[in-house]
Design a protein around this motif. Sequence first.
Motif, PDB file in Angstrom:
ATOM      1  N   THR A  83      -9.892   2.921   5.584  1.00  0.00           N
ATOM      2  CA  THR A  83      -9.836   2.091   4.379  1.00  0.00           C
ATOM      3  C   THR A  83      -9.191   2.854   3.223  1.00  0.00           C
ATOM      4  O   THR A  83      -8.742   2.254   2.249  1.00  0.00           O
ATOM      5  CB  THR A  83     -11.250   1.648   3.973  1.00  0.00           C
ATOM      6  OG1 THR A  83     -12.097   2.801   3.856  1.00  0.00           O
ATOM      7  CG2 THR A  83     -11.831   0.699   5.016  1.00  0.00           C
ATOM      8  N   ASP A  84      -9.148   4.175   3.348  1.00  0.00           N
ATOM      9  CA  ASP A  84      -8.472   5.020   2.364  1.00  0.00           C
ATOM     10  C   ASP A  84      -7.057   5.293   2.899  1.00  0.00           C
ATOM     11  O   ASP A  84      -6.876   6.010   3.884  1.00  0.00           O
ATOM     12  CB  ASP A  84      -9.230   6.338   2.192  1.00  0.00           C
ATOM     13  CG  ASP A  84      -8.615   7.217   1.108  1.00  0.00           C
ATOM     14  OD1 ASP A  84      -7.468   6.948   0.693  1.00  0.00           O
ATOM     15  OD2 ASP A  84      -9.278   8.190   0.699  1.00  0.00           O
TER      16      ASP A  84
ATOM     17  N   GLY B 263     -10.107 -13.010   3.655  1.00  0.00           N
ATOM     18  CA  GLY B 263     -11.083 -12.145   2.994  1.00  0.00           C
ATOM     19  C   GLY B 263     -10.407 -11.090   2.139  1.00  0.00           C
ATOM     20  O   GLY B 263      -9.192 -11.123   1.899  1.00  0.00           O
ATOM     21  N   ASP B 264     -11.223 -10.145   1.670  1.00  0.00           N
ATOM     22  CA  ASP B 264     -10.716  -9.104   0.775  1.00  0.00           C
ATOM     23  C   ASP B 264     -10.543  -7.745   1.471  1.00  0.00           C
ATOM     24  O   ASP B 264     -10.090  -6.793   0.844  1.00  0.00           O
ATOM     25  CB  ASP B 264     -11.691  -8.931  -0.411  1.00  0.00           C
ATOM     26  CG  ASP B 264     -11.795 -10.219  -1.219  1.00  0.00           C
ATOM     27  OD1 ASP B 264     -10.775 -10.924  -1.302  1.00  0.00           O
ATOM     28  OD2 ASP B 264     -12.888 -10.510  -1.744  1.00  0.00           O
ATOM     29  N   ARG B 265     -10.936  -7.667   2.714  1.00  0.00           N
ATOM     30  CA  ARG B 265     -10.872  -6.363   3.395  1.00  0.00           C
ATOM     31  C   ARG B 265      -9.427  -5.946   3.652  1.00  0.00           C
ATOM     32  O   ARG B 265      -8.581  -6.772   3.957  1.00  0.00           O
ATOM     33  CB  ARG B 265     -11.600  -6.417   4.731  1.00  0.00           C
ATOM     34  CG  ARG B 265     -13.095  -6.655   4.645  1.00  0.00           C
ATOM     35  CD  ARG B 265     -13.673  -6.754   6.047  1.00  0.00           C
ATOM     36  NE  ARG B 265     -12.968  -7.797   6.817  1.00  0.00           N
ATOM     37  CZ  ARG B 265     -12.857  -7.821   8.130  1.00  0.00           C
ATOM     38  NH1 ARG B 265     -13.393  -6.836   8.847  1.00  0.00           N
ATOM     39  NH2 ARG B 265     -12.216  -8.790   8.759  1.00  0.00           N
ATOM     40  N   GLU B 266      -9.180  -4.659   3.496  1.00  0.00           N
ATOM     41  CA  GLU B 266      -7.895  -4.066   3.860  1.00  0.00           C
ATOM     42  C   GLU B 266      -8.189  -2.767   4.606  1.00  0.00           C
ATOM     43  O   GLU B 266      -8.915  -1.907   4.092  1.00  0.00           O
ATOM     44  CB  GLU B 266      -7.049  -3.764   2.620  1.00  0.00           C
ATOM     45  CG  GLU B 266      -6.509  -5.002   1.916  1.00  0.00           C
ATOM     46  CD  GLU B 266      -5.617  -4.618   0.746  1.00  0.00           C
ATOM     47  OE1 GLU B 266      -4.422  -4.949   0.783  1.00  0.00           O
ATOM     48  OE2 GLU B 266      -6.120  -3.985  -0.189  1.00  0.00           O
ATOM     49  N   TYR B 267      -7.638  -2.646   5.815  1.00  0.00           N
ATOM     50  CA  TYR B 267      -7.880  -1.415   6.576  1.00  0.00           C
ATOM     51  C   TYR B 267      -6.720  -1.185   7.551  1.00  0.00           C
ATOM     52  O   TYR B 267      -5.893  -2.078   7.801  1.00  0.00           O
ATOM     53  CB  TYR B 267      -9.211  -1.485   7.326  1.00  0.00           C
ATOM     54  CG  TYR B 267      -9.319  -2.602   8.339  1.00  0.00           C
ATOM     55  CD1 TYR B 267      -8.957  -2.398   9.683  1.00  0.00           C
ATOM     56  CD2 TYR B 267      -9.800  -3.861   7.969  1.00  0.00           C
ATOM     57  CE1 TYR B 267      -9.064  -3.413  10.614  1.00  0.00           C
ATOM     58  CE2 TYR B 267      -9.904  -4.883   8.890  1.00  0.00           C
ATOM     59  CZ  TYR B 267      -9.533  -4.655  10.219  1.00  0.00           C
ATOM     60  OH  TYR B 267      -9.634  -5.666  11.126  1.00  0.00           O
TER      61      TYR B 267
ATOM     62  N   ARG C  93     -11.450   3.087  11.796  1.00  0.00           N
ATOM     63  CA  ARG C  93     -10.799   2.273  10.770  1.00  0.00           C
ATOM     64  C   ARG C  93     -10.604   3.111   9.514  1.00  0.00           C
ATOM     65  O   ARG C  93     -11.502   3.831   9.082  1.00  0.00           O
ATOM     66  CB  ARG C  93     -11.627   1.041  10.433  1.00  0.00           C
ATOM     67  CG  ARG C  93     -11.559  -0.054  11.476  1.00  0.00           C
ATOM     68  CD  ARG C  93     -12.252  -1.315  11.003  1.00  0.00           C
ATOM     69  NE  ARG C  93     -12.119  -2.392  11.968  1.00  0.00           N
ATOM     70  CZ  ARG C  93     -12.591  -3.620  11.802  1.00  0.00           C
ATOM     71  NH1 ARG C  93     -13.249  -3.914  10.678  1.00  0.00           N
ATOM     72  NH2 ARG C  93     -12.423  -4.540  12.724  1.00  0.00           N
TER      73      ARG C  93
ATOM     74  N   TYR D  76      -4.269  -4.343   8.422  1.00  0.00           N
ATOM     75  CA  TYR D  76      -4.876  -5.665   8.287  1.00  0.00           C
ATOM     76  C   TYR D  76      -5.151  -5.908   6.808  1.00  0.00           C
ATOM     77  O   TYR D  76      -5.849  -5.114   6.163  1.00  0.00           O
ATOM     78  CB  TYR D  76      -6.171  -5.749   9.092  1.00  0.00           C
ATOM     79  CG  TYR D  76      -5.977  -5.492  10.572  1.00  0.00           C
ATOM     80  CD1 TYR D  76      -5.856  -6.552  11.468  1.00  0.00           C
ATOM     81  CD2 TYR D  76      -5.912  -4.197  11.072  1.00  0.00           C
ATOM     82  CE1 TYR D  76      -5.670  -6.328  12.827  1.00  0.00           C
ATOM     83  CE2 TYR D  76      -5.726  -3.953  12.430  1.00  0.00           C
ATOM     84  CZ  TYR D  76      -5.609  -5.023  13.297  1.00  0.00           C
ATOM     85  OH  TYR D  76      -5.424  -4.792  14.630  1.00  0.00           O
ATOM     86  N   SER D  77      -4.604  -7.005   6.286  1.00  0.00           N
ATOM     87  CA  SER D  77      -4.744  -7.256   4.849  1.00  0.00           C
ATOM     88  C   SER D  77      -4.454  -8.723   4.552  1.00  0.00           C
ATOM     89  O   SER D  77      -3.634  -9.357   5.229  1.00  0.00           O
ATOM     90  CB  SER D  77      -3.766  -6.360   4.076  1.00  0.00           C
ATOM     91  OG  SER D  77      -3.689  -6.746   2.718  1.00  0.00           O
TER      92      SER D  77
ATOM     93  N   GLU E 199      -5.557   0.868  11.379  1.00  0.00           N
ATOM     94  CA  GLU E 199      -5.993   1.450  12.651  1.00  0.00           C
ATOM     95  C   GLU E 199      -4.798   2.066  13.366  1.00  0.00           C
ATOM     96  O   GLU E 199      -3.713   1.482  13.386  1.00  0.00           O
ATOM     97  CB  GLU E 199      -6.621   0.387  13.563  1.00  0.00           C
ATOM     98  CG  GLU E 199      -7.951  -0.149  13.094  1.00  0.00           C
ATOM     99  CD  GLU E 199      -8.505  -1.202  14.045  1.00  0.00           C
ATOM    100  OE1 GLU E 199      -7.745  -1.650  14.935  1.00  0.00           O
ATOM    101  OE2 GLU E 199      -9.680  -1.575  13.898  1.00  0.00           O
TER     102      GLU E 199
ATOM    103  N   LYS F  95       0.837  -1.196   0.000  1.00  0.00           N
ATOM    104  CA  LYS F  95       0.000   0.000   0.000  1.00  0.00           C
ATOM    105  C   LYS F  95       0.872   1.247   0.000  1.00  0.00           C
ATOM    106  O   LYS F  95       1.963   1.270   0.567  1.00  0.00           O
ATOM    107  CB  LYS F  95      -0.920   0.037   1.239  1.00  0.00           C
ATOM    108  CG  LYS F  95      -2.068  -0.955   1.188  1.00  0.00           C
ATOM    109  CD  LYS F  95      -3.072  -0.575   0.112  1.00  0.00           C
ATOM    110  CE  LYS F  95      -4.204  -1.571   0.007  1.00  0.00           C
ATOM    111  NZ  LYS F  95      -5.122  -1.233  -1.097  1.00  0.00           N
TER     112      LYS F  95
END
Length: 609
Positions: A97-98, A81-85, A95, A130-131, A87, A57
Amino acid sequence: MESLISLVNKLQRACTALGDHGEENALPTLWDSLPAIAVVGGQSSGKSSVLESIVGKDFLPRGSGIVTRRPLVLQLHKIDGDREYAEFMHLPRKRFTDFALVRKEIQDETDRETGRTKHISPVPIHLSIYSPNVVNLTLIDLPGLTKVAVEGQPDGIVADIENMVRSYIEKPNCIILAISPANQDLATSDAIKISREVDPKGERTFGVLTKIDLMDKGTDAVEVLEGKAFRLQYPWIGVVNRSQADINKNVDMIAARRREREYFAGTPEYKHLAHRMGSEYLGKVMSKHLEQVIKSRIPGIQSLINKSIAEIEGELSRLGKPIAADAGGKLYSIMEICRIFDQIYKEHLDGVRPGGEKVYNVFDTQLPAALKRLQFDKQLSMENVRKLITEADGYQPHLIAPEQGYRRLIESSLVSIRGPAEAAVDAVHAILKELVHKAMTETPELKQYPTLRVEVGNAAFESLERMREESRKATLKLVDMECSYLTVDFFRKLPQDVEKGGNPTLSIFDRYNDAYLRRIGTTVLSYVNMVLASLRNSIPKSIVYCQVREAKRSLLDHFFTELGKKEAKQLGKMLDEDPAIMERRSALAKRLELYRNAQAEIDAVAWAK
């Protein structure tokens, strides 16, 4: 194994939350014992690009000069999963995400600590990402080493950055990720230079070579990557970062990783090394190595935690409990401290602690010696006996025995006993005051509150003064009673010698002859010695009853009565603890919380296994 890295991540976050940044201070530190990977490199070495390649990223601040001005603890968590965030620890419920907003928050949080200056701060920023595209890994991004301060920075910034970097990498639990650009002479690499200073054998250093694709035509980094030049214990790893043009075009990091793999696989000089090159490989190697280091260090960390908990609990016990907020709590605290002081004072008097034996020494040695030193020669001299006997007879001589003369002689002699009696009272008073000082010194809680210490001391001294006055009155009354009433039986038992004073037919002048007067003086001295023997026993009883006994029973009674009339504000003033002690207790309480949390986390991992 992944749980071990997660464990250290939790402990690092707890350290930062509770003020343990590993800086030099009087508190034990857990941070320094935790294995960590510190990323070190000079400005423009490609350090930020390496981190972004490992994460996949674009999230780090960029610009000219010193961009990283606070340590960034970057914790990577591989998830399904596909989530990326992302903190931040300082924004626990938010959270991101951008990742462009992540970059902005890093800049803003840096400014909050350092102001909108270009100064640096050792307080770390904690960022968790988290990714599904990362490995479990923790990296600490440190400010880039530089040789020249930029405009707006203090002249000492160069040394400050080097000292900060050194403070991290000189610790034996730190793994050094030394970033060096391949298109510059490695002999002048800032990262290699400082790494070798703290790790001369290269046992903790991983070398990363960036900008391989930007090397001059006809040159390559094969000898370094193969370990033939600038050899380290661990093989060098080469990476190819995005170019500035790629960054400007926002080229996707996943695509950049693919192009990096193609570069090493398609370049003849590096084809045989392609399997251990690239940012993906770098992330996996560092993750695996970190796991191994953590596993080897866990027993030592547990031992440190247990030892530190015992030390902190001991010091907190010595510092005493914090001040209660309400009036009732304050009153209770004061009463409890006074009770402890009073108990220690009694123990001194009762022989549990030293000091009380001095009171007995007054009665057994000082008082008898003082009474023995009394000189009655003046009162019982021939001239004085004749004078008092003659004056007592008045115009009519005594018939049988000069009773009034006896009384005057005895009274004038006994009056001198008042001096030793008062001296005994004062000596015991001085001992009781000395024991108050000792008891206050031995009451740790009174050291905690200087004003209360003074108040308790003054109250105790005032009580002792009242007791001394009562004791003086009672003791002197004993002497006065002996003067006011003579023991008749003593005189009745005296042998009656008619020729030496018992015959009224002798002339008045014969009655006052030397032998007769000497006989009177001897009789008076015998009576006085009898009284002295009696007072030697009764004076100590009076002093103990009025002073020692009362000091044990009611030393602070008057203080307690006045205490009950005070308002909360007045009670608070008495508990004016030294601010330094309050700060120390607060810091220790936080550190104790950290160690207990760490102990629980480590135990949880152990049980999970």
